[in-house]
Scaffold this active site. Structure first.
Site, PDB file in Angstrom:
ATOM      1  N   GLY B 182      35.288 -17.458  25.752  1.00 52.95           N
ATOM      2  CA  GLY B 182      35.706 -17.770  24.518  1.00 52.95           C
ATOM      3  C   GLY B 182      37.055 -18.675  24.912  1.00 52.95           C
ATOM      4  O   GLY B 182      37.736 -18.391  25.927  1.00 52.95           O
ATOM      5  N   GLU B 426      29.204  -7.635  26.124  1.00 52.84           N
ATOM      6  CA  GLU B 426      29.581  -6.565  26.717  1.00 52.84           C
ATOM      7  C   GLU B 426      28.647  -5.640  27.220  1.00 52.84           C
ATOM      8  O   GLU B 426      28.516  -4.523  26.932  1.00 52.84           O
ATOM      9  CB  GLU B 426      30.565  -5.709  25.574  1.00 52.84           C
ATOM     10  CG  GLU B 426      31.902  -6.750  25.381  1.00 52.84           C
ATOM     11  CD  GLU B 426      32.588  -7.175  26.649  1.00 52.84           C
ATOM     12  OE1 GLU B 426      32.666  -6.423  27.488  1.00 52.84           O
ATOM     13  OE2 GLU B 426      33.483  -8.042  26.494  1.00 52.84           O
TER      14      GLU B 426
END
Lengths: 658, 658
Positions: B182, B426
């Site tokens: 990101g 995740e």
């Protein structure tokens, strides 16, 4: 092609146990049809005039502009190529503008068919030539902001004024604005507006009126009309789904479509005979088409996910071993192979309904409509069944590709947002399942009374209370199991519905209070139909290798469905717990059986790379180089430093220094 | 507020049987917390500096620009407001930039925590002050184009050069490009790059290196580095998820994060003690947070769908009656109320895991990690369980709103594309379910051997073979049913796994060949945990009216789950077919019971209109006027006639005239 194909993908193709072309032919309806489809699709795929940058790199206006450009080009090009057959046009358009709503979709798909079907000969002559030359481009305006499928609830009125021999069309409230019609916002200059006809204070119900919405010279919105695009949606960015407010707009008396009802100069209303079954027939056809489209959407997602699962290597099964193809993980197979089998099941079921429609179309035209209620039930149910199954399945495919599935480069988001509205349009799925249930309830009553049953519901008369399922999973025993389940759930729904009425509940309230059961019954009916159709495809006379693969898929689809709905088969003792475990083991065995054919089975769908529009699902499997290429072409990379650095990031860093 | 509220919605609020504020307080953790949250969120909601046009009206560059602008503003504003508590910051940001990825997300969420946790004191002093002043803005670069969660598979290398005392970082292939981090593409100027450390030809495994990616004065990409945005995604348009190619980039020896391992000038590698359990703890925390975020995503979609279902009137139940609120259709209740119950169930379960983490956090820091494996199992499983349930549920909510659900005005598309990546990031959900299963298999073995069991798995020792379920649906009997199911499926998975090994299959292959069963076992374990947690919330000492409503929801969640998985309860005879029918009837009864409280139950989530960003889900229910307003503000309506008319439509109409 072979020399540049990713070796992992090539290896998969080399191990197939059947010839994919034979299966492609079966899907198309014969080798000649396959050749013709490929010829036509290749014309579009190789046409430099249809090349443009990736849609996800465009803003909305550019996307719309591209759709209009393509639509206009295709009109001319199809004429040049002399392609006029609707199926061949469909093939061409599908490749020419994959996953892009045509700017002419409502004109050719709804406006012209409605005008043709509901016009007097004079009206036909007045409008159709200009429609065919694209001077008039029209749409169909029925849905309002506050009102969907329920016609009586629409608020737009057309009040006849005998003084001026005009209808005055009016949207009295915000909720009465016409809302959603495709191509209404910017593209079209005419619309069939559905409105309540009022003459001298009396409501004569819904009628269609041809309304000019934009000026024929400069395309500006006509006086009294407010037009606009309804704004961005989940997908369908290229379509200017529009809104329209009508503020006492006057149209001549001749603009009411008058084949089935006419208003005389003095305001006399004259109803003519109308074959409502014909409308029914059209609905059957449209829903069969949507059922097929949904199946193809899922098949496209399976193609992408399965090819990528052969190319992608990740993690390890044994420590120190090279990373395996992710398709070797049992959980990956369990996600994708049942969906692969589902794609075939839904495709065959959709084709079957469509073929049945074509078979009885002439009977319907002649007024012989005895098969129509049964077909209407099946097509309504199957449209819902297929689109729901495709909807959830497409997202499983996307998520099975990890992070890259979430990128627009994967093709998944576009396919999903393109296909998911199929759950809502042309009949909301739950509403359709309940329509299907009406016929099921009639048949349930007939079965109780020993009256004749429609052929697709003859299973209601069967009575075996135990399955004959064995570890060979004989196909007939699978059909019998699904039919037993459907019969039981149809009877259970009928029993609740009738029981509530017997207790004194009004029929309509009892229907509502049984509707969860009714939807479940329709779902089970469709499920058995899909299984039955698949089994008859397997039983066709055909190449033995192909037959074996189809049987594997058919068994996987059926066994997976039993394992996921095992309660339905256990609840009344039709199956035992031991048989359910046998079914679950059978699913795992079939995953391993299908593994070597998985890539070839998606190849057999024969989707052109241009339709998939997916870096992950490319036929050549060259995923990684093309992911980079996609990223590099992204507009955010036009400059190294984005202007927001100077505007915000630099000042922030400077301010903290002080 | 009341005077302008849609009367249909107001009526719903007037009929509630409980005070929603009490439930809001329970969710927040007390009245004081609710007040503080509302105070802070109101600061953001009323801040004119944070007002901008609808994100769906922006192109990608504008969307990114807005995100950077907001992120920089929020940094300054939070400082002015002296808001520093992470939870309070979270509340503020959530309203300030709803459904928008922060341009600083990776800097504050991954880069700084990693540098803080893995630096020597000297390194800390060198980097952290510049991080805190936003001179350095960093990200965390681990994932590569061809490699995800499996660390050993990463290809990026950091080769030590003793001559120059530098590490040479290199991406040797396209598949080794750092991909997805990101804020890497455009925003950040530093990154922690994870790479295989190589010294004198020997691989020392993954280490983190601080690499400057952009010039500190003009933000241009540093020599040897290629940076870019990876292109548009399904959502997350505001985030410049990026790619990075490292072409023999040299960084000083001091740039390897050296708290746990160090490379001396001469190339000597020195490993220091590392508490790997601490990393475990962080993962537990992150996954608990995601479980909560997913629950909130579903709760937001329920809020929109249920409010709209009270406002929308459609069709008819009895001919001639006014159109009913669509929430009065049983099928609509059956779609939405189980999801409403699920939202609460998942919220409570997420909070429970988070609270447990906070409870034992200090124990972990002290090195007492005995509870950690159990918590790791639960948090991994629950992250997957919650995000999967939310994912499918959110789409049901959207489709329950008909066509309007598909419009960006509904808010659904943004919430969905924002929350759905939670299934992937995740820890991919299937991978996490299998991690959870590892602990379950240990416990299954312990249960067989009569060894002590972790508290959350003590149910493995229970042995009742018949349910005590009665038509009162006593909560304890529901917990017992789910625990029985979980225990059975855990034992079945263990039995397959051990059976395959007993037949001579290698442990890893046996694991893979059992993984469908293992995922199913983890899913059942999570499901019983969610039920158990919900039941303990119901059993808390609290206001009786609230308790009644929570009990209704808890029963609906549990009964709906049994009916949808009835085979699991029937297969071994734990329940009878008659009991399953009792459960199914119970679901229908509860739908009617919850109906009068449905709107108040979503009000109690207390989502600010700014978070929902939904015309359909507005607190005041003024849907239709605002749908029109949304459409009118859409950029495609900036001009009446779109340029494509002159370019394509007009020439087409003209050409046909000739």
């Amino acid at each position: 092609m072979t020399s540049t194909t990713n070796p992992d993908l090539q290896k998969e193709r080399d191990t197939a146990t059947f010839d994919p072309l034979l299966l492609t032919n079966r899907i198309d309806g014969g080798p000649e049809k396959t050749r013709r489809r490929q010829y036509i699709q290749n014309l579009a795929a190789t046409d430099p005039n249809l090349v443009h940058k990736h849609i996800s790199f465009m803003d909305r206006s550019e996307e719309y502009d591209t759709a209009v450009k393509n639509a206009c080009y295709i009109v001319k090009r199809l004429k040049e190529l002399n392609i006029t057959d609707p199926t061949e046009e469909y093939w061409y358009r599908h490749i020419a503008t994959p996953h892009e709503a045509s700017a002419m979709a409502l004109h050719t798909g709804m406006f012209m068919p409605t005008v043709r079907a509901q016009s007097t000969p004079e009206q036909y002559k007045h409008w159709i030539p200009d429609c065919e030359s694209y001077k008039i481009i029209g749409t169909y305006a029925q849905t309002e902001m506050g009102h969907g499928t329920f016609l009586r609830g629409l608020e737009t009125t057309a009040t006849y004024s005998p003084m001026t021999e005009e209808f005055i069309l009016n949207s009295p409230t915000v909720s009465s604005l016409k809302w959603w019609p495709g191509n209404l916002g910017k593209t079209t200059n005419h619309a069939v507006v559905m409105a309540h006809l009022t003459i001298a204070g009396k409501n004569y119900g819904m009628h269609g009126f041809v309304v000019q919405t934009r000026d024929m010279d400069d395309h500006t919105t006509m006086p009294g009309i407010t037009l606009g695009d309804i704004g961005p949606k989940f997908g369908y960015g290229s379509n200017d789904n529009g809104f329209m407010k009508l503020d006492h707009v006057r149209v001549p008396r001749e603009n009411m479509l008058a084949k089935f009802a006419e208003v005389k100069k003095d305001g006399t209303y004259i109803a003519k005979t109308k074959n409502t079954k014909l409308t029914y027939g059209t609905m059957v056809f449209i829903r069969a088409m949507i059922a097929g489209d949904a199946a193809r959407g899922l098949a496209q997602c399976c193609t992408i996910a399965i090819r990528y699962s052969a190319v992608r290597r990740q993690s390890e099964i044994k420590p120190g071993d090279p990373e395996p193809q992710i398709m070797d993980f049992q959980t990956q197979q369990y996600k994708l192979f049942p969906l692969l089998a589902t794609s075939y099941a839904l495709l065959f079921a959709g084709s079957s309904i469509r073929d049945t429609y074509f078979r009885i179309e002439k009977d319907i035209q002649r007024g012989d409509t005895k098969e129509l209620p049964e077909l209407h039930c099946l097509s309504s149910g199957l449209k819902a069944f297929n689109s729901w199954a495709a909807n959830s399945g497409m997202e499983v495919c996307r998520m099975s590709c990890g992070g890259h599935g979430y990128s627009q480069a994967s093709g998944f988001p576009k396919i999903y947002t393109d296909v998911t509205p199929a759950c809502t349009y042309e009949g909301e799925n739950t509403v359709l399942m309940l329509q299907c249930a009406r016929f099921l309830m009639k048949m349930a009553e007939a079965a109780v009374k020993g009256q004749p049953l429609a052929p697709t519901l003859s299973y209601l008369a069967n009575t075996s209370s135990r399955t004959s399922l064995t570890p060979q999973f004989n196909l007939d025993s699978l059909v019998a199991a699904y039919q037993h389940r459907a019969a039981r759930l149809i009877k259970a729904a009928a029993s609740r519905f009738q029981g509530l009425m017997a207790k004194g509940m009004a029929r309509e309230d009892a229907w509502n209070a049984s509707s969860v059961d009714l939807v479940r019954a329709s779902d089970a009916h469709c499920h058995q139909f899909v299984i039955s159709t698949f089994v008859s495809v397997v039983n066709e006379k055909q190449n033995k290798d192909l037959q074996k693969v189809l049987k594997d898929l058919c068994q996987l689809y059926a066994l997976y469905g039993i394992s996921k709905n095992s309660g339905d088969f256990l609840e009344d003792g039709y199956m035992t717990g031991e048989q359910i475990r046998m079914v679950e083991d059978g699913v795992l065995v079939l995953l391993a059986v299908i593994r070597p054919n998985a890539v070839t089975l998606v190849d057999a769908f024969d989707f052109n790379d241009r339709i998939l529009d997916s870096v992950l699902g490319r036929y050549d499997g060259q995923v990684y180089d093309n992911l980079l290429k996609f990223a590099q072409e992204s507009p955010l990379n036009d400059t190294d430093v984005h202007p927001s650095y100077y505007k915000y990031l630099k000042p922030l860093a400077m301010s903290s220094k002080l």
